[in-house]
Scaffold this motif. Structure first.
Motif, PDB file in Angstrom:
ATOM      1  N   LEU A 250      -9.547  -3.637  -4.892  1.00 23.15           N
ATOM      2  CA  LEU A 250      -9.304  -4.934  -5.531  1.00 23.15           C
ATOM      3  C   LEU A 250      -9.410  -4.835  -7.053  1.00 23.15           C
ATOM      4  O   LEU A 250      -8.611  -5.446  -7.785  1.00 23.15           O
ATOM      5  N   LEU A 251     -10.378  -4.074  -7.539  1.00 23.29           N
ATOM      6  CA  LEU A 251     -10.540  -3.908  -8.984  1.00 23.29           C
ATOM      7  C   LEU A 251      -9.322  -3.226  -9.595  1.00 23.29           C
ATOM      8  O   LEU A 251      -8.833  -3.637 -10.660  1.00 23.29           O
ATOM      9  N   ARG A 252      -8.818  -2.213  -8.906  1.00 23.75           N
ATOM     10  CA  ARG A 252      -7.665  -1.498  -9.435  1.00 23.75           C
ATOM     11  C   ARG A 252      -6.419  -2.390  -9.430  1.00 23.75           C
ATOM     12  O   ARG A 252      -5.634  -2.386 -10.390  1.00 23.75           O
ATOM     13  N   ILE A 253      -6.230  -3.140  -8.342  1.00 22.56           N
ATOM     14  CA  ILE A 253      -5.083  -4.060  -8.268  1.00 22.56           C
ATOM     15  C   ILE A 253      -5.214  -5.149  -9.333  1.00 22.56           C
ATOM     16  O   ILE A 253      -4.236  -5.519  -9.988  1.00 22.56           O
ATOM     17  N   GLY A 254      -6.460  -5.651  -9.533  1.00 17.22           N
ATOM     18  CA  GLY A 254      -6.701  -6.691 -10.520  1.00 17.22           C
ATOM     19  C   GLY A 254      -6.402  -6.241 -11.938  1.00 17.22           C
ATOM     20  O   GLY A 254      -6.003  -7.055 -12.786  1.00 17.22           O
ATOM     21  N   LYS A 255      -6.566  -4.954 -12.209  1.00 13.50           N
ATOM     22  CA  LYS A 255      -6.260  -4.409 -13.536  1.00 13.50           C
ATOM     23  C   LYS A 255      -4.777  -4.099 -13.714  1.00 13.50           C
ATOM     24  O   LYS A 255      -4.359  -3.628 -14.778  1.00 13.50           O
ATOM     25  N   GLY A 256      -3.991  -4.351 -12.680  1.00  7.71           N
ATOM     26  CA  GLY A 256      -2.567  -4.075 -12.753  1.00  7.71           C
ATOM     27  C   GLY A 256      -2.213  -2.612 -12.612  1.00  7.71           C
ATOM     28  O   GLY A 256      -1.121  -2.189 -13.001  1.00  7.71           O
ATOM     29  N   GLN A 257      -3.143  -1.823 -12.021  1.00  7.84           N
ATOM     30  CA  GLN A 257      -2.925  -0.389 -11.879  1.00  7.84           C
ATOM     31  C   GLN A 257      -2.533   0.021 -10.460  1.00  7.84           C
ATOM     32  O   GLN A 257      -2.475   1.207 -10.144  1.00  7.84           O
ATOM     33  N   GLY A 258      -2.291  -0.966  -9.616  1.00  6.82           N
ATOM     34  CA  GLY A 258      -1.908  -0.653  -8.244  1.00  6.82           C
ATOM     35  C   GLY A 258      -0.579   0.076  -8.175  1.00  6.82           C
ATOM     36  O   GLY A 258       0.385  -0.291  -8.857  1.00  6.82           O
ATOM     37  N   GLU A 259      -0.518   1.115  -7.345  1.00  4.27           N
ATOM     38  CA  GLU A 259       0.677   1.952  -7.243  1.00  4.27           C
ATOM     39  C   GLU A 259       1.491   1.678  -5.982  1.00  4.27           C
ATOM     40  O   GLU A 259       2.556   2.254  -5.790  1.00  4.27           O
ATOM     41  N   GLY A 260       0.970   0.822  -5.104  1.00  2.00           N
ATOM     42  CA  GLY A 260       1.624   0.600  -3.817  1.00  2.00           C
ATOM     43  C   GLY A 260       2.764  -0.386  -3.890  1.00  2.00           C
ATOM     44  O   GLY A 260       2.647  -1.453  -4.508  1.00  2.00           O
ATOM     45  N   HIS A 261       3.878  -0.037  -3.259  1.00  2.00           N
ATOM     46  CA  HIS A 261       5.036  -0.938  -3.138  1.00  2.00           C
ATOM     47  C   HIS A 261       5.539  -0.865  -1.695  1.00  2.00           C
ATOM     48  O   HIS A 261       6.616  -0.319  -1.424  1.00  2.00           O
ATOM     49  N   PRO A 262       4.767  -1.408  -0.734  1.00  2.00           N
ATOM     50  CA  PRO A 262       5.135  -1.283   0.682  1.00  2.00           C
ATOM     51  C   PRO A 262       6.372  -2.092   1.017  1.00  2.00           C
ATOM     52  O   PRO A 262       6.583  -3.179   0.447  1.00  2.00           O
ATOM     53  N   PRO A 263       7.204  -1.611   1.926  1.00  2.00           N
ATOM     54  CA  PRO A 263       8.367  -2.393   2.373  1.00  2.00           C
ATOM     55  C   PRO A 263       7.911  -3.573   3.224  1.00  2.00           C
ATOM     56  O   PRO A 263       6.793  -3.587   3.745  1.00  2.00           O
ATOM     57  N   ALA A 264       8.772  -4.557   3.346  1.00  2.00           N
ATOM     58  CA  ALA A 264       8.434  -5.716   4.187  1.00  2.00           C
ATOM     59  C   ALA A 264       8.493  -5.364   5.659  1.00  2.00           C
ATOM     60  O   ALA A 264       7.677  -5.833   6.461  1.00  2.00           O
TER      61      ALA A 264
END
Length: 494
Positions: A250-264
């Motif tokens: 959550l901290l990493r996603i909150g900092k805008g550093q998330g690398e995941g782009h899962p398909p729908a």
């Protein structure tokens, strides 16, 4: 698991029971769920896990109803036996013939015991722990009982294979991974890559598997199931690890550093996701030990529903934070391993090692318990009334047939996602869907013969219409056919 009736043991409150059930369900399967989510797509995954959670809740209420029916059956049986014991008047041949014929006629045409509705509630109190094996013996014929034990045995073999692979995989990743923070974090290692010196990663895995087998395998030869304090410690470690992983993601996603782009949606990942989800909601085989000691069972169905909602929310939170935090191509079978060599997420060496090694301790304490349970089920399956096994068969042959197959499977593959998926899709479908549906169906027929239609089981499932039984069975058949067809198509393409 194969045991019969046992004492209730120390009672606890419904809310303590809720916590116990939560801890029971959330286990190894949760660690393989993030990769399954990424493979199938986040929309498909959310829909499927919600639906499978609902289906698991339905069959959980089936097992609770069957437990109440088994308790009522046992009370009636004791009362009938007491009547026979209290009867002092001798019977001549003609009287005996009339009595036998009368009993047969009653069992076939009308209730054996007439009970008024107002006094029937206590008959269905769940006060004795009747394990699923005993319920199968009570409500199924001989073929059904054998099929039950075969299903349980296959599931336990899958469990042991998963555990036997998970521990060496974690040790291999910790021993052979990148922990220096000097290299890139997104590294996909191959089994043929070097670990240390001339030793390759696959060789290191097999070395750790051999050590694991030598250290924990001997416990299968003894009844080493009393590990209460170890279970408490490992449960505490597990929840610390889960909370750390969720917060870090959550901290990493909150900092805008998330690398995941899962398909729908990605249809090819659905069969494996199905198996992982079924495995991750598995608790039906342990419900007698869990539900029976609850002191007040009036609202047990509501508490079980609350538990399932909390578990569904937890699985979704863990998986969604994972697939949006990490590059989906680099998500590993065991989710904890994504933190061991990813210094961008966590640069504290102690925490990286803790997350990497915690499955080793938690899984290792469960392995002997499952091995002994599987061994006991083998003994029950082949047991004949009044017969005993020779010492060599009892203490050597049964433990060996318990240990050897899963260890061989673990030597051949350490693909945890596939192992969990196959175990959940096949044996898991039987335990979670087919067996509970059959138990509740035949227990209702049994109660109809004993008490008649006027007596209501107070622990009756909210899904008491026969439609739900047939729906569960049809769904199970569809799932088995779908998964099998997908495996065949996949192998054909390869």
């Amino acid at each position: 698991m194969a045991g019969g009736i046992t004492e209730t043991g120390e009672l606890y409150s419904p809310y303590v029971g809720l916590v116990y059930m939560f801890n029971l369900i959330v286990g190894t399967g949760a660690l393989t769920m993030p990769k399954a989510f990424a493979t199938a797509g986040w929309v498909v995954s959310l829909v499927l896990i919600t639906f499978l959670g609902f289906m698991s809740y339905v069959t959980t209420t089936f097992v609770i109803e069957a437990m109440a029916a088994a308790n009522a059956h046992l009370r009636w049986k004791r009362r009938e036996q007491q009547k026979l014991d209290d009867s002092d008047s001798p019977l001549d041949d003609s009287d005996d013939e009339v009595m036998v014929r009368d009993r047969f006629d009653r069992s076939e045409t009308r209730p054996i015991l007439s009970i008024q509705r107002g006094s029937s509630d206590d008959h269905f109190d769940i006060v004795e722990r009747v394990e699923m094996g005993q319920m199968a013996s009570m409500f199924f014929n001989k073929v059904g009982v054998n099929m039950f034990y075969i299903c349980i045995i296959v599931y336990l073999y899958g469990d042991l294979a998963i555990y036997a692979a998970a521990v060496p995989v974690s040790l291999m990743e910790v021993a052979c991974g990148n922990h220096s923070c000097s290299a890139g974090s997104n590294i996909n290692y191959n089994d043929t890559d070097q670990c240390w010196g001339p030793v390759k990663r696959k060789d290191a895995y097999r070395i750790f598997l051999s050590v694991f087998t030598l250290l924990l395998g001997p416990f299968a030869f003894f009844n080493a199931q009393k590990t209460k304090y170890l279970q408490i410690i490992t449960s505490l470690m597990r929840w610390i690890a889960f909370i750390i992983m969720i917060i870090l993601a959550l901290l990493r996603i909150g900092k805008g550093q998330g690398e995941g782009h899962p398909p729908a949606a990605k249809m090819m990942g659905i069969p494996n996701l199905f198996g992982v989800c079924v495995y991750s909601f598995m608790c039906q085989h342990s419900l007698p030990s869990l539900i029976t000691p609850i002191s007040n069972k009036k609202k047990v169905s509501g508490l079980v529903l609350l538990d399932y909602i909390l578990i569904l929310a937890f699985y979704s939170l863990l998986s969604f934070t994972a697939i949006f935090c990490f590059n989906n191509s680099f998500l590993k079978d065991m989710y904890t391993l994504n933190f061991t060599d990813n210094c961008d997420v966590i640069n504290v060496a102690f925490l990286r090692y803790f997350l990497g090694l915690f499955p080793v301790f938690t899984i290792s304490t469960n392995f002997p318990i499952i091995a002994v349970t599987l061994c006991n089920n083998w003994k029950t399956l082949f047991h004949r009334e009044g017969g005993t096994y020779p010492w060599v068969v009892d203490r050597v042959v049964f433990p060996l047939i318990t240990l050897v197959p899963p260890i061989i499977v673990a030597f051949c593959t350490h693909d945890l996602e596939t192992l969990v998926g196959v175990t959940g899709a096949y044996a898991g479908t039987g335990i979670q869907y087919i067996i509970p549906a059959c138990l509740v169906f035949f227990s209702r027929k049994d109660l109809g013969l004993i008490f008649g239609d006027r007596v209501l089981n107070k622990h009756r499932s909210p899904f008491h219409h026969t439609f739900w039984v047939w729906f569960i069975l049809l769904w199970s058949i569809f799932c088995l056919m779908f998964v099998t067809a997908n495996i065949i198509l996949t192998e054909t393409k390869h």
